[in-house]
Motif scaffolding. Structure first.
Motif, PDB file in Angstrom:
ATOM      1  N   PRO A   1       0.825  -1.218   0.000  1.00  0.00           N
ATOM      2  CA  PRO A   1       0.000   0.000   0.000  1.00  0.00           C
ATOM      3  C   PRO A   1       0.855   1.263   0.000  1.00  0.00           C
ATOM      4  CG  PRO A   1      -0.612  -1.502   1.775  1.00  0.00           C
ATOM      5  CD  PRO A   1       0.673  -1.997   1.220  1.00  0.00           C
ATOM      6  N   ASP A   2       0.525   2.165  -0.920  1.00  0.00           N
ATOM      7  CA  ASP A   2       1.194   3.455  -0.939  1.00  0.00           C
ATOM      8  C   ASP A   2       0.350   4.367  -0.044  1.00  0.00           C
ATOM      9  OD1 ASP A   2       2.793   5.544  -1.536  1.00  0.00           O
ATOM     10  OD2 ASP A   2       1.998   5.877  -3.551  1.00  0.00           O
ATOM     11  N   ASP A   3       0.443   4.138   1.277  1.00  0.00           N
ATOM     12  CA  ASP A   3      -0.451   4.801   2.229  1.00  0.00           C
ATOM     13  C   ASP A   3       0.403   5.269   3.412  1.00  0.00           C
ATOM     14  OD1 ASP A   3      -2.164   5.353   4.343  1.00  0.00           O
ATOM     15  OD2 ASP A   3      -3.563   3.732   3.871  1.00  0.00           O
ATOM     16  N   PRO A   4       0.515   6.590   3.595  1.00  0.00           N
ATOM     17  CA  PRO A   4       1.404   7.098   4.657  1.00  0.00           C
ATOM     18  C   PRO A   4       0.990   6.625   6.049  1.00  0.00           C
ATOM     19  CG  PRO A   4       0.073   8.864   3.680  1.00  0.00           C
ATOM     20  CD  PRO A   4      -0.140   7.654   2.840  1.00  0.00           C
ATOM     21  N   LEU A   5      -0.284   6.181   6.188  1.00  0.00           N
ATOM     22  CA  LEU A   5      -0.711   5.705   7.507  1.00  0.00           C
ATOM     23  C   LEU A   5      -0.213   4.276   7.777  1.00  0.00           C
ATOM     24  CD1 LEU A   5      -4.409   6.983   7.458  1.00  0.00           C
ATOM     25  CD2 LEU A   5      -2.463   7.996   8.662  1.00  0.00           C
ATOM     26  N   MET A   6       0.384   3.647   6.741  1.00  0.00           N
ATOM     27  CA  MET A   6       0.736   2.231   6.903  1.00  0.00           C
ATOM     28  C   MET A   6       2.231   1.954   6.915  1.00  0.00           C
ATOM     29  SD  MET A   6      -2.343   0.456   4.728  1.00  0.00           S
ATOM     30  CE  MET A   6      -2.100  -1.199   5.369  1.00  0.00           C
ATOM     31  N   SER A   7       3.056   2.978   6.681  1.00  0.00           N
ATOM     32  CA  SER A   7       4.515   2.756   6.713  1.00  0.00           C
ATOM     33  C   SER A   7       5.212   4.030   7.166  1.00  0.00           C
ATOM     34  CB  SER A   7       5.078   2.461   5.322  1.00  0.00           C
ATOM     35  OG  SER A   7       4.435   1.414   4.721  1.00  0.00           O
ATOM     36  N   PRO A   8       6.374   3.885   7.836  1.00  0.00           N
ATOM     37  CA  PRO A   8       7.187   5.083   8.096  1.00  0.00           C
ATOM     38  C   PRO A   8       7.665   5.648   6.758  1.00  0.00           C
ATOM     39  CG  PRO A   8       7.995   3.171   9.328  1.00  0.00           C
ATOM     40  CD  PRO A   8       6.961   2.663   8.362  1.00  0.00           C
ATOM     41  N   GLU A   9       8.099   6.901   6.804  1.00  0.00           N
ATOM     42  CA  GLU A   9       8.586   7.532   5.569  1.00  0.00           C
ATOM     43  C   GLU A   9       9.771   6.723   5.012  1.00  0.00           C
ATOM     44  OE1 GLU A   9       9.943  11.945   4.529  1.00  0.00           O
ATOM     45  OE2 GLU A   9       8.586  11.788   6.245  1.00  0.00           O
ATOM     46  N   ASP A  10       9.878   6.633   3.725  1.00  0.00           N
ATOM     47  CA  ASP A  10      10.968   5.929   3.069  1.00  0.00           C
ATOM     48  C   ASP A  10      11.071   4.450   3.482  1.00  0.00           C
ATOM     49  OD1 ASP A  10      12.639   6.265   1.018  1.00  0.00           O
ATOM     50  OD2 ASP A  10      14.403   6.755   2.242  1.00  0.00           O
ATOM     51  N   ALA A  11       9.922   3.859   3.698  1.00  0.00           N
ATOM     52  CA  ALA A  11       9.884   2.433   4.032  1.00  0.00           C
ATOM     53  C   ALA A  11       8.603   1.846   3.463  1.00  0.00           C
ATOM     54  CB  ALA A  11       9.930   2.243   5.546  1.00  0.00           C
ATOM     55  N   GLU A  12       8.499   0.524   3.456  1.00  0.00           N
ATOM     56  CA  GLU A  12       7.302  -0.121   2.906  1.00  0.00           C
ATOM     57  C   GLU A  12       6.852  -1.282   3.773  1.00  0.00           C
ATOM     58  OE1 GLU A  12       7.789   0.528  -1.904  1.00  0.00           O
ATOM     59  OE2 GLU A  12       8.386  -1.385  -1.050  1.00  0.00           O
ATOM     60  N   SER A  13       5.541  -1.547   3.738  1.00  0.00           N
ATOM     61  CA  SER A  13       4.967  -2.681   4.457  1.00  0.00           C
ATOM     62  C   SER A  13       4.363  -3.612   3.408  1.00  0.00           C
ATOM     63  CB  SER A  13       3.876  -2.203   5.410  1.00  0.00           C
ATOM     64  OG  SER A  13       4.336  -1.127   6.195  1.00  0.00           O
TER      65      SER A  13
END
Ligand code: FAD
Length: 524
Positions: free
Chosen positions: A389-401
Motif C-alpha cells: 500500500p502506498d499509504d502514509p498511515l501504513m509505513s514510516p517515511e521511506d519504508a514499505e509494508s
C-alpha cells in the motif's frame, strides 16, 4: 414437469413471497450473533437498527475475524483482505443503519487495480475502473486480438452478472426456487452456462494463454480451482472493472473498525474472549452455552462461525438430525483453499511496483494440483501476490509494508498438509523470497522484519477449519447449491458470513447479512 408447469410453479412461489412481505413486522427478539467477523457485525448492526436486541459473542479478544491487522514499529499490515470491491454494499449497510460510510472511512480508488507480471516477463497494468480502459491496457501489453477478445468476454460476463445478481447473490438460496427463477428465463440459463467451467469459458474466448491465466486467478477469489469452478465466476473481473478496486485509508481493517463503532453506537452488546460451545434447543433455538458453562437465552441465534463447525459441533443430537440435509451439502463440497502469509517491513520504496502486484508462475495448473490434488502440499512455484500500500498511515517515511499472500493447501494432518511440520514455514518463506528475487525483487538487503502466518495459524486465530479462506470452494458446477443456506432447518438458527450463502469476500458476507436481516424482519 413441462416448461409451462415450471412457470406456474414459479409464480405460486413468488405469490407466497409476496404474502410473506405483507406480514412484515415481528415481535422484538433477543438475538445472539456468534462471531464478530464482518458478516456477523453487519448482521448485528442491521438487526439492532431493525429494533431487535443484539449481543455478539466472539472467542477472540477483538472484532474483525479474518480482517486482521499486525503492527510493527510504524509498519501497519492488513493480514486478511487487502482489496475492497463493490463498496456500494457497505454504503447501503451504513446508510440503512445510520450515517453514510464516507463519514467513517476514507475509501480510496486505485488508478491501477493490479500489476500482473507473467512468467515470460510481460507486465500488464490493469486500470482501476472501466472495461474499455482494461481492454486497451490488455491490448497494449499482450497485443494481437487480446483487446477485442477481452471486450467480448466482458460483454458475456456482464450478461451473467445481470442474470445472477438478484436470484443468486441478493436472495436466499433455495435450490429449487432459484433454479425455477432462472428456468423461466431460458436465455439467462444459456448465458450463465451452468455446465461450463471458468477455464472452459475463457478458453472459448481467448487465443492468448496469458488471458486464460489472468481469468483463472479470479477462481481463487472464491477459494477455487478454475478447472472445476463454474463459468459464472467471470462476473468477478466484470465487477472489479465495472465498479472499481479500492483501498481503505489506514488499511482495510478500518472498515471493520467503522462497522464495530456503528454497532456499538446502535447499542449492540459485545462479549470478547468468550467461546460459544453449544447452541441450545432441539425443536427451536432457545439460546447458547458459553465456555464457562453459563447459558444465555435468545429466540434467534445468527452463527457467523464456520457453517461446518456450527452443524457438526454446536448442535444437540436432535437438532443435528434435523439439520442433516445441510451437513450432507457441506460433505459433498470441496473446502476452499487456504493462504500462506508473509509480512515484510522493508527500508526504502520499490520504484516500479503498484499497490496490488501479482507474479504468475509458468505452470498455473501445477498450483491447483498441489492445493486440490490427492496429496496436497505447498506449491513449489506459486503465484505470488504482493500488496504494497502506498499509504502514509501504513509505513514510516521511506519504508514499505508488504503483505505477501500465496495460495496454499489447508492445514489437514494427518491426511493432508501439516503446516506444523518442523522447519516447513521457515523453509517455505525463504523459497518465496528467493522466487521474488528471481522475478526482479530482491528484498534481503532491505528487510528489517519478517513475520509469517500459515493456514494452521489462521485456523487457530479465527476458527476457520484448516485455515480455509472462504469456507467451501466453488469447485463443481452445482457448488452454489451446496453452500449452506442462510436459514437452517432448526427454527431460530440463521447462518451469515463467508462459509454460508452467497460466499466469502467482504461484499458477499455483507450481502449475506442483508439477506438474514431481511428474513428476520423489523421488530414491531
Ligand atoms: C489472507 C486473506 C486474504 C483475503 N483477501 C480478501 C480480499 O482481498 N478481499 C475480500 O473481499 N476478501 C478477502 N478475504 C476474505 C474475507 O476476509 C472474508 O471472506 C471475510 O472477512 C469473512 O467474514 P465472515 O463474516 O465470514 O467472518 P470471519 O472473519 O470468518 O469471522 C468469524 C468469527 O467467528 C468467531 N468464532 C468462530 N467460532 C466461534 C465460537 N464458537 N464462539 C465465538 N466466536 C466464534 C471467529 O473467532 C471469527 O472472529 C481474505 C481472507 C484472508 C484470510
Amino acid at each position: 414437469m413441462s416448461f409451462l408447469g415450471l412457470v406456474t410453479f414459479a409464480e405460486r412461489i413468488r405469490g407466497r413471497d409476496a404474502q410473506y412481505d405483507k406480514r412484515r413486522g415481528v415481535p422484538m427478539s433477543q438475538v445472539i450473533v456468534i462471531g464478530a467477523g464482518m458478516g456477523g457485525m453487519a448482521c448485528a448492526a442491521r438487526l439492532q437498527a431493525q429494533g431487535h436486541k443484539v449481543t455478539v459473542i466472539e472467542q477472540a479478544p477483538t472484532w474483525g475475524g479474518k480482517l486482521g491487522r499486525v503492527e510493527h514499529e510504524g509498519h501497519v499490515f492488513d493480514t486478511g483482505p487487502s482489496l475492497l470491491t463493490l463498496p456500494a454494499v457497505y454504503r447501503d449497510l451504513f446508510l440503512k443503519t445510520g450515517k453514510p460510510l464516507e463519514e467513517s472511512v476514507d475509501i480510496v480508488d486505485l488508478e491501477t487495480a493490479f500489476r500482473y507480471q507473467f512468467s515470460d516477463g510481460t507486465i500488464l497494468r490493469m486500470p482501476g475502473v472501466g472495461i474499455g480502459n482494461s481492454a486497451d491496457a490488455i491490448g497494449d501489453a499482450l497485443g494481437g486480438s487480446s483487446a477485442t477478445e477481452w471486450r467480448n468476454f466482458m460483454v458475456r460476463a456482464g450478461a451473467m452478472w445481470a442474470a445472477t445478481r438478484t436470484p443468486f447473490l441478493e436472495s436466499e438460496l433455495n435450490g429449487l426456487r432459484t433454479l425455477l427463477a432462472l428456468s423461466t428465463r431460458v436465455r439467462d440459463l444459456r448465458t450463465i452456462a451452468p455446465q461450463k467451467t471458468l477455464r472452459s469459458l475463457s478458453e472459448h474466448y481467448f487465443t492468448d494463454p496469458r488471458l486464460v491465466t489472468l481469468v483463472d486467478r479470479y477462481a481463487t477469489y472464491t477459494g477455487s480451482d478454475p478447472r472445476q469452478a463454474p463459468a459464472a465466476l467471470a462476473t468477478i473481473p466484470y465487477i472489479e472493472q465495472t465498479f472499481g478496486a479500492y483501498h481503505v485509508s489506514g488499511g482495510l481493517r478500518e472498515l471493520g473498525r467503522a462497522l464495530f463503532d456503528r454497532c456499538v453506537g446502535l447499542g449492540v452488546n459485545f462479549k470478547f474472549d468468550t467461546d460459544v460451545t453449544a447452541i441450545n434447543g432441539s425443536a427451536q433455538v432457545t439460546g447458547v452455552t458459553l465456555g464457562d458453562g453459563q447459558t444465555l437465552s435468545a429466540e434467534i441465534v445468527v452463527a457467523n462461525a464456520d457453517a461446518s463447525a456450527v452443524y457438526q459441533n454446536l448442535l444437540s443430537e436432535l437438532a443435528r438430525r434435523m439439520c442433516r440435509s445441510e451437513m450432507r451439502k457441506i460433505r459433498k463440497s470441496t473446502p476452499s483453499l487456504a493462504g500462506f502469509v508473509m509480512l515484510l517491513a522493508l527500508d526504502e520504496k520499490t520504484a516500479d511496483l503498484d499497490h496490488h502486484n501479482v507474479f504468475f508462475p509458468q505452470d498455473y495448473d501445477a498450483e491447483f494440483d498441489s492445493i486440490f490434488g490427492k496429496h496436497p502440499s505447498p506449491v513449489e512455484q506459486p503465484t505470488i501476490y504482493v500488496c504494497r500500500p502506498d499509504d502514509p498511515l501504513m509505513s514510516p517515511e521511506d519504508a514499505e509494508s508488504w503483505f505477501v499472500l500465496i495460495n496454499a493447501p489447508r492445514h489437514q494432518p494427518p491426511s493432508g498438509c501439516d503446516w506444523h511440520t518442523p522447519g516447513l514455514v521457515d523453509e517455505y518463506s525463504n523459497r518465496i523470497l528467493d522466487q521474488l528475487a528471481t522475478r526482479g525483487y530482491e528484498t534481503a538487503a532491505r528487510l528489517k522484519w519478517l513475520s509469517t502466518s500459515s493456514p494452521a495459524d489462521l485456523e487457530s486465530r479465527t476458527r476457520a477449519p484448516g485455515g480455509s479462506i472462504y469456507g467451501t470452494s466453488s469447485n463443481g458446477t452445482s457448488s452454489a447449491f451446496l453452500r449452506p443456506s442462510n436459514t437452517s432447518p432448526l427454527p431460530g438458527l440463521f447462518l451469515v458470513g463467508g462459509s454460508a450463502h452467497p460466499g466469502g469476500g467482504l461484499p458477499l458476507v455483507a450481502m449475506s447479512a442483508a439477506i438474514v436481516a431481511k428474513h428476520i424482519g423489523h421488530a414491531n
